[in-house]
Design an enzyme around this catalytic site. Structure first.
Site, PDB file in Angstrom:
ATOM      1  N   GLY A  28       0.798   2.193  24.018  1.00 55.65           N
ATOM      2  CA  GLY A  28       0.206   2.873  25.171  1.00 55.65           C
ATOM      3  C   GLY A  28      -0.805   1.999  25.883  1.00 55.65           C
ATOM      4  O   GLY A  28      -0.808   0.778  25.733  1.00 55.65           O
ATOM      5  N   ALA A  32       0.867  -3.874  33.538  1.00 61.05           N
ATOM      6  CA  ALA A  32       2.049  -4.494  34.155  1.00 61.05           C
ATOM      7  C   ALA A  32       2.889  -5.286  33.149  1.00 61.05           C
ATOM      8  O   ALA A  32       4.101  -5.446  33.331  1.00 61.05           O
ATOM      9  CB  ALA A  32       1.614  -5.385  35.307  1.00 61.05           C
ATOM     10  N   GLY A  33       2.260  -5.779  32.076  1.00 65.55           N
ATOM     11  CA  GLY A  33       3.022  -6.500  31.048  1.00 65.55           C
ATOM     12  C   GLY A  33       4.042  -5.576  30.386  1.00 65.55           C
ATOM     13  O   GLY A  33       5.227  -5.910  30.254  1.00 65.55           O
ATOM     14  N   HIS A  34       3.596  -4.380  29.986  1.00 64.54           N
ATOM     15  CA  HIS A  34       4.528  -3.408  29.394  1.00 64.54           C
ATOM     16  C   HIS A  34       5.624  -3.045  30.403  1.00 64.54           C
ATOM     17  O   HIS A  34       6.794  -2.931  30.048  1.00 64.54           O
ATOM     18  CB  HIS A  34       3.792  -2.118  29.026  1.00 64.54           C
ATOM     19  CG  HIS A  34       2.733  -2.268  27.984  1.00 64.54           C
ATOM     20  ND1 HIS A  34       1.394  -2.140  28.262  1.00 64.54           N
ATOM     21  CD2 HIS A  34       2.822  -2.529  26.650  1.00 64.54           C
ATOM     22  CE1 HIS A  34       0.699  -2.299  27.149  1.00 64.54           C
ATOM     23  NE2 HIS A  34       1.528  -2.557  26.158  1.00 64.54           N
ATOM     24  N   LYS A 146       3.610 -12.805  24.545  1.00 63.92           N
ATOM     25  CA  LYS A 146       2.172 -12.972  24.345  1.00 63.92           C
ATOM     26  C   LYS A 146       1.838 -12.893  22.858  1.00 63.92           C
ATOM     27  O   LYS A 146       1.006 -13.629  22.359  1.00 63.92           O
ATOM     28  CB  LYS A 146       1.402 -11.922  25.113  1.00 63.92           C
ATOM     29  CG  LYS A 146      -0.071 -12.046  24.842  1.00 63.92           C
ATOM     30  CD  LYS A 146      -0.887 -11.198  25.767  1.00 63.92           C
ATOM     31  CE  LYS A 146      -2.224 -10.959  25.124  1.00 63.92           C
ATOM     32  NZ  LYS A 146      -2.068  -9.991  24.009  1.00 63.92           N
ATOM     33  N   ASP A 147       2.521 -11.984  22.141  1.00 66.20           N
ATOM     34  CA  ASP A 147       2.318 -11.886  20.692  1.00 66.20           C
ATOM     35  C   ASP A 147       3.403 -12.710  20.007  1.00 66.20           C
ATOM     36  O   ASP A 147       4.350 -12.171  19.422  1.00 66.20           O
ATOM     37  CB  ASP A 147       2.358 -10.422  20.258  1.00 66.20           C
ATOM     38  CG  ASP A 147       1.212  -9.638  20.879  1.00 66.20           C
ATOM     39  OD1 ASP A 147       0.056 -10.015  20.674  1.00 66.20           O
ATOM     40  OD2 ASP A 147       1.492  -8.680  21.620  1.00 66.20           O
ATOM     41  N   MET A 181      -2.141 -10.462  30.397  1.00 59.97           N
ATOM     42  CA  MET A 181      -2.448  -9.019  30.392  1.00 59.97           C
ATOM     43  C   MET A 181      -2.461  -8.495  28.973  1.00 59.97           C
ATOM     44  O   MET A 181      -1.622  -8.864  28.148  1.00 59.97           O
ATOM     45  CB  MET A 181      -1.421  -8.275  31.218  1.00 59.97           C
ATOM     46  CG  MET A 181      -1.617  -8.557  32.672  1.00 59.97           C
ATOM     47  SD  MET A 181      -0.807  -7.338  33.690  1.00 59.97           S
ATOM     48  CE  MET A 181      -1.103  -8.067  35.292  1.00 59.97           C
ATOM     49  N   SER A 183      -4.043  -4.750  26.734  1.00 60.53           N
ATOM     50  CA  SER A 183      -4.810  -3.491  26.798  1.00 60.53           C
ATOM     51  C   SER A 183      -6.253  -3.763  26.412  1.00 60.53           C
ATOM     52  O   SER A 183      -7.159  -3.052  26.837  1.00 60.53           O
ATOM     53  CB  SER A 183      -4.204  -2.452  25.873  1.00 60.53           C
ATOM     54  OG  SER A 183      -2.838  -2.303  26.171  1.00 60.53           O
TER      55      SER A 183
HETATM   56  O1  PAF Z   1       2.801  -5.077  20.370  1.00 64.64           O
HETATM   57  C1  PAF Z   1       2.466  -3.897  20.156  1.00 64.64           C
HETATM   58  O2  PAF Z   1       2.059  -3.158  21.065  1.00 64.64           O
HETATM   59  C2  PAF Z   1       2.582  -3.325  18.748  1.00 64.64           C
HETATM   60  O3  PAF Z   1       2.259  -4.281  17.799  1.00 64.64           O
HETATM   61  C3  PAF Z   1       3.949  -2.680  18.455  1.00 64.64           C
HETATM   62  C4  PAF Z   1       5.069  -3.709  18.521  1.00 64.64           C
HETATM   63  C5  PAF Z   1       4.226  -1.577  19.474  1.00 64.64           C
HETATM   64  C6  PAF Z   1       3.961  -2.075  17.063  1.00 64.64           C
HETATM   65  O4  PAF Z   1       2.993  -1.095  16.922  1.00 64.64           O
END
Ligand code: PAF
Length: 294
Positions: A28, A32-34, A146-147, A181, A183
């Site tokens: 949540g 804009a990245g999501h 990014k991750d 970006m 959260s």
């Molecule tokens: O990248 C994230 O937002 C979280 O690590 C994920 C992949 C939704 C798992 O909770």
């Protein structure tokens, strides 16, 4: 757009879906990245499902689980506008219930980098992502580069546990000054927010050196590090050069792609950023070419 707020309702909805399903797992506080992941999922699939779940098992006791930004009404509005079909919004009680005992531990790639600073983080991520894959059974799941270590952990898990799906990795979305970006950017004071563009400047400087022919990972890290050190508010945790797929540390000059990643704290906020060198690999096609589908 349908909202499934229980395990039973997402299973029931899933049973009645036909065509290809793309899943975008999120916690949540959508930005804009999501939404760029949702857009890619929309292009590729008949049905798009987004999960919104702030997953307690991926936060260490000293981390920001309770403070993590939450705004479901605004998230739902953004997802409706983005043409999402289904949003899954379980609670921690539904996902972990009482006496929960089963976790997924991905070994090698979970160690080092973030694994060193965030004990138990990837165990929590791998566990919740496995549960989402089992509940939603997507054809493709979408994650942001990014991750980068999270991507490597999930790809390894999908291969090792034979999940029948593809992983799509999408490029980092940046603010106009280059800040990736996240959260967590909402935690920054105005002064820290201005200073935070130093991560992108460091990445760009190392990237420019690579494009001019520098191939030594330690020198590329040093170039980024020196720029980060010029920012008084930046508390540098690490700058690292690794193989983008296996995350093995790179210390020898190489023509193979290099993942240059860094974590810098501003106050209590940890900011991550990375780039794959050469620079042309940092779009979706380049990431797929570098990382593969799984
Ligand atoms: O990248 C994230 O937002 C979280 O690590 C994920 C992949 C939704 C798992 O909770």
């Amino acid at each position: 757009m349908q909202v499934a707020d229980s395990i039973e309702s997402i299973r029931e909805l899933r049973k009645n879906l036909s065509g290809t399903v793309g899943l975008v797992p999120t916690m949540g506080a959508l930005h804009a990245g999501h939404l760029s992941l949702v857009e890619e999922a929309r292009k590729d699939n008949d049905v798009v499902i987004v999960s919104i779940f702030v997953n307690p098992t991926q936060f260490a006791p000293n981390e920001d689980f309770s403070a993590y930004p939450r705004d479901l009404p605004s998230d739902l509005q953004k997802l409706r506008q983005a043409g999402v079909d289904v949003v899954f919004t379980p609670t921690p009680e539904m996902m972990y219930g009482t006496n929960y005992q089963t976790y997924v531990q991905v070994e090698g790639v979970s160690q080092g980098l973030e694994g060193e600073y965030r004990s138990g983080h990837f165990r929590g991520v791998a566990t919740v992502v496995s549960k989402l894959f089992n509940l939603i059974q997507p054809d493709t799941a979408y994650f942001g580069q990014k991750d980068a270590q999270q991507v490597a952990v999930i790809r390894r898990m999908v291969r090792d546990l034979n999940f029948p799906l593809q992983i799509a990795v999408c490029p980092i979305t940046r603010e106009t000054d280059g800040l990736a970006m996240s959260s967590r950017n909402a935690y920054l004071t105005q002064e820290q927010r201005e200073a935070a563009s130093v991560l992108y400047r460091a990445i760009q400087k190392a990237g420019a050196a690579y494009e001019r022919g520098e191939r030594h990972p330690d020198i590329l890290c040093q170039i980024a590090l020196e720029l980060l050190q010029s920012e008084p508010l930046a508390q540098i945790e690490y700058v690292s050069a690794n193989d983008p797929k296996t995350l093995a540390a790179r210390h020898d000059a190489t023509e193979q792609p290099i993942l240059l990643s860094m974590v810098v704290k501003f106050g209590k906020t940890r900011l991550l950023d990375n780039i794959i060198l050469p620079l042309h690999l940092n779009n979706r096609a380049g990431l797929t070419e570098t990382l593969g589908n799984n």
